[in-house]
Design a protein around this motif. Structure first.
Motif, PDB file in Angstrom:
ATOM      1  N   PHE A   4      68.573 141.297  38.471  1.00  0.00           N
ATOM      2  CA  PHE A   4      67.177 140.926  38.336  1.00  0.00           C
ATOM      3  C   PHE A   4      67.243 139.814  37.002  1.00  0.00           C
ATOM      4  CE2 PHE A   4      64.292 143.444  41.382  1.00  0.00           C
ATOM      5  CZ  PHE A   4      65.018 143.065  42.726  1.00  0.00           C
ATOM      6  N   ILE A   5      67.273 140.752  36.495  1.00  0.00           N
ATOM      7  CA  ILE A   5      67.353 140.225  34.599  1.00  0.00           C
ATOM      8  C   ILE A   5      67.791 138.894  33.970  1.00  0.00           C
ATOM      9  CG2 ILE A   5      67.829 140.794  32.218  1.00  0.00           C
ATOM     10  CD1 ILE A   5      67.695 143.511  33.025  1.00  0.00           C
ATOM     11  N   GLY A  63      63.692 143.082  27.607  1.00  0.00           N
ATOM     12  CA  GLY A  63      63.800 142.036  26.771  1.00  0.00           C
ATOM     13  C   GLY A  63      63.456 140.537  27.142  1.00  0.00           C
ATOM     14  N   LEU A  64      63.126 140.252  28.762  1.00  0.00           N
ATOM     15  CA  LEU A  64      62.648 139.801  28.880  1.00  0.00           C
ATOM     16  C   LEU A  64      60.891 139.108  28.587  1.00  0.00           C
ATOM     17  CD1 LEU A  64      63.509 139.862  32.650  1.00  0.00           C
ATOM     18  CD2 LEU A  64      64.280 137.607  31.275  1.00  0.00           C
ATOM     19  N   ALA A  65      60.825 137.759  29.133  1.00  0.00           N
ATOM     20  CA  ALA A  65      59.538 136.938  28.068  1.00  0.00           C
ATOM     21  C   ALA A  65      58.326 137.917  28.634  1.00  0.00           C
ATOM     22  CB  ALA A  65      59.513 135.427  28.394  1.00  0.00           C
ATOM     23  N   PRO A  66      57.563 138.270  28.246  1.00  0.00           N
ATOM     24  CA  PRO A  66      55.908 138.370  28.800  1.00  0.00           C
ATOM     25  C   PRO A  66      55.505 137.174  29.303  1.00  0.00           C
ATOM     26  CG  PRO A  66      55.538 138.593  26.515  1.00  0.00           C
ATOM     27  CD  PRO A  66      57.001 138.439  26.256  1.00  0.00           C
ATOM     28  N   THR A  67      54.615 137.065  30.420  1.00  0.00           N
ATOM     29  CA  THR A  67      53.522 136.203  30.868  1.00  0.00           C
ATOM     30  C   THR A  67      52.789 137.060  31.060  1.00  0.00           C
ATOM     31  OG1 THR A  67      53.815 135.786  33.139  1.00  0.00           O
ATOM     32  CG2 THR A  67      56.161 134.958  31.699  1.00  0.00           C
ATOM     33  N   VAL A  79      62.097 127.770  37.776  1.00  0.00           N
ATOM     34  CA  VAL A  79      61.888 129.349  37.142  1.00  0.00           C
ATOM     35  C   VAL A  79      61.061 130.371  37.477  1.00  0.00           C
ATOM     36  CG1 VAL A  79      59.683 128.338  36.228  1.00  0.00           C
ATOM     37  CG2 VAL A  79      60.333 129.761  33.779  1.00  0.00           C
ATOM     38  N   ALA A  80      61.365 131.434  37.365  1.00  0.00           N
ATOM     39  CA  ALA A  80      61.022 132.858  38.221  1.00  0.00           C
ATOM     40  C   ALA A  80      60.427 133.809  37.370  1.00  0.00           C
ATOM     41  CB  ALA A  80      62.561 133.270  39.225  1.00  0.00           C
ATOM     42  N   ILE A  81      59.626 134.240  37.436  1.00  0.00           N
ATOM     43  CA  ILE A  81      58.799 135.460  36.846  1.00  0.00           C
ATOM     44  C   ILE A  81      58.381 137.120  37.802  1.00  0.00           C
ATOM     45  CG2 ILE A  81      56.582 136.003  35.131  1.00  0.00           C
ATOM     46  CD1 ILE A  81      58.516 133.906  34.050  1.00  0.00           C
ATOM     47  N   PHE A  82      58.940 137.692  37.032  1.00  0.00           N
ATOM     48  CA  PHE A  82      58.245 138.981  38.023  1.00  0.00           C
ATOM     49  C   PHE A  82      56.585 139.215  38.299  1.00  0.00           C
ATOM     50  CE2 PHE A  82      58.386 143.849  38.667  1.00  0.00           C
ATOM     51  CZ  PHE A  82      59.143 143.609  39.992  1.00  0.00           C
ATOM     52  N   ALA A  83      56.124 139.158  39.182  1.00  0.00           N
ATOM     53  CA  ALA A  83      54.946 139.540  39.449  1.00  0.00           C
ATOM     54  C   ALA A  83      54.288 141.092  38.850  1.00  0.00           C
ATOM     55  CB  ALA A  83      53.986 138.707  40.697  1.00  0.00           C
ATOM     56  N   HIS A  84      53.101 141.430  38.559  1.00  0.00           N
ATOM     57  CA  HIS A  84      52.044 142.058  38.671  1.00  0.00           C
ATOM     58  C   HIS A  84      53.001 144.003  39.002  1.00  0.00           C
ATOM     59  CE1 HIS A  84      52.405 141.148  42.780  1.00  0.00           C
ATOM     60  NE2 HIS A  84      51.372 140.162  42.413  1.00  0.00           N
ATOM     61  N   PRO A  85      53.992 144.240  37.991  1.00  0.00           N
ATOM     62  CA  PRO A  85      54.647 145.190  37.961  1.00  0.00           C
ATOM     63  C   PRO A  85      53.969 146.553  38.581  1.00  0.00           C
ATOM     64  CG  PRO A  85      55.299 144.697  35.307  1.00  0.00           C
ATOM     65  CD  PRO A  85      53.990 143.550  36.709  1.00  0.00           C
ATOM     66  N   ILE A  86      52.719 146.742  38.326  1.00  0.00           N
ATOM     67  CA  ILE A  86      51.900 147.855  38.661  1.00  0.00           C
ATOM     68  C   ILE A  86      51.412 148.298  39.892  1.00  0.00           C
ATOM     69  CG2 ILE A  86      49.759 147.197  38.258  1.00  0.00           C
ATOM     70  CD1 ILE A  86      48.984 149.407  37.444  1.00  0.00           C
ATOM     71  N   THR A 131      56.566 148.852  29.336  1.00  0.00           N
ATOM     72  CA  THR A 131      57.597 149.516  28.875  1.00  0.00           C
ATOM     73  C   THR A 131      58.918 148.959  30.139  1.00  0.00           C
ATOM     74  OG1 THR A 131      56.906 151.661  29.118  1.00  0.00           O
ATOM     75  CG2 THR A 131      58.755 152.043  30.271  1.00  0.00           C
ATOM     76  N   LEU A 132      58.763 148.062  30.821  1.00  0.00           N
ATOM     77  CA  LEU A 132      59.549 147.444  31.682  1.00  0.00           C
ATOM     78  C   LEU A 132      59.958 146.543  30.534  1.00  0.00           C
ATOM     79  CD1 LEU A 132      61.122 147.155  34.429  1.00  0.00           C
ATOM     80  CD2 LEU A 132      59.436 146.069  35.202  1.00  0.00           C
ATOM     81  N   LEU A 133      58.750 145.493  29.917  1.00  0.00           N
ATOM     82  CA  LEU A 133      59.345 143.939  29.480  1.00  0.00           C
ATOM     83  C   LEU A 133      60.452 145.000  28.174  1.00  0.00           C
ATOM     84  CD1 LEU A 133      56.013 142.800  29.224  1.00  0.00           C
ATOM     85  CD2 LEU A 133      58.193 141.284  28.980  1.00  0.00           C
ATOM     86  N   ALA A 134      59.819 146.718  27.196  1.00  0.00           N
ATOM     87  CA  ALA A 134      60.841 146.832  26.073  1.00  0.00           C
ATOM     88  C   ALA A 134      61.998 146.757  26.389  1.00  0.00           C
ATOM     89  CB  ALA A 134      59.880 147.526  25.838  1.00  0.00           C
TER      90      ALA A 134
END
Length: 243
Positions: A131-132, A162-166, A112-119, A156-159
């Motif tokens: 990546f999506i 459409g990926l799931a938030p963590t 499983v892969a999660i995009f970390a800390h966008p900021i 904004t990136l999540l919207a």
């Protein structure tokens, strides 16, 4: 058998070059707060394939009856601007490889892969839509990078994707602790496999105390959330000497 567990994502120990707590300390600490499992995410920098099995064994040995440690790796891009949290892999991949290559390998190996800390380092601006389909989520709130509230960048990136938030503490030391966890519906006896599957199937509901953040930040679009965003920016400016 289905169990509802409290799970923390994104924590580091002394197996990371910048970690301050041992695995045993992490397990005992989070166990006191009723956390059933912590998904560790040691940095790929300085790690190696021959350490991975020892790391898995160390996580198992440090786990307690209250809190299980799940081994994972946080992979970084060649320029270190983008980080990907991964779990459910049986081996260590190559450090600092291109993001798409890492994501392809994680998907092929069943992780499983999660995009970390966008900021952090404005990683949100380097997000590639390729990546999506290879990602399972995006960190809505990273305590270490975002501070006391999630940022608009991640929302904004999540919207858009459409990926799931963590949510994650990005725990390295005590000051990074924050009441961020997930309520996860886990099926089967294999806890690690059950949590990984739940993340893939969006059966992990991000929480801050008793507030459900499952709507990808939309639940936070309130006057209070806007005030928190102002405070977050002000605190960041003070730390940078711009106050």
């Amino acid at each position: 058998m289905t169990r509802s567990l409290r799970v923390v994502l994104h924590a580091h120990s002394t197996w990371s070059y910048d970690g301050h707590w041992s695995l045993s300390q992490v397990a005992r600490f989070f166990g006191r707060f009723g956390v059933d499992a912590v998904l560790m995410s040691e940095h790929d920098t300085g790690f190696a394939p021959d350490r991975f099995e020892a790391y898995r064994e160390a996580c198992a040995a440090a786990s307690t009856p209250k809190c299980r440690l799940i081994p994972g790796i946080e992979y970084s891009s060649p320029d270190n601007d983008i980080h990907i949290l991964t779990w459910g892999l049986s081996r260590f991949l190559v450090e600092h490889r291109p993001v798409l290559e890492t994501l392809d390998r994680v998907r092929t190996d069943g992780g499983v892969a999660i995009f970390a800390h966008p900021i952090r380092r404005q990683a949100f601006g380097k997000f590639d839509d390729r990546f999506i389909p290879l990602l399972d989520g995006i960190e809505l709130w990273n305590r270490k990078s975002d501070g006391i509230a999630p940022g608009q960048e991640a929302r904004t990136l999540l919207a858009r994707t459409g990926l799931a938030p963590t949510v994650g503490c990005d725990f390295h030391r005590l000051r990074h602790f924050w009441p961020l966890w997930h309520e996860v519906e886990v099926e089967g006896e294999d806890l690690e496999a059950g949590i990984v599957t739940a993340l893939k199937e969006r059966r992990a509901r991000p929480q801050m105390l008793f507030s459900n953040l499952s709507e990808g930040g939309r639940a936070l679009e309130t006057p209070m959330a806007d005030r928190l965003e102002v405070w977050r920016g002000a605190l960041r400016d003070l730390r940078k000497g711009r106050g």
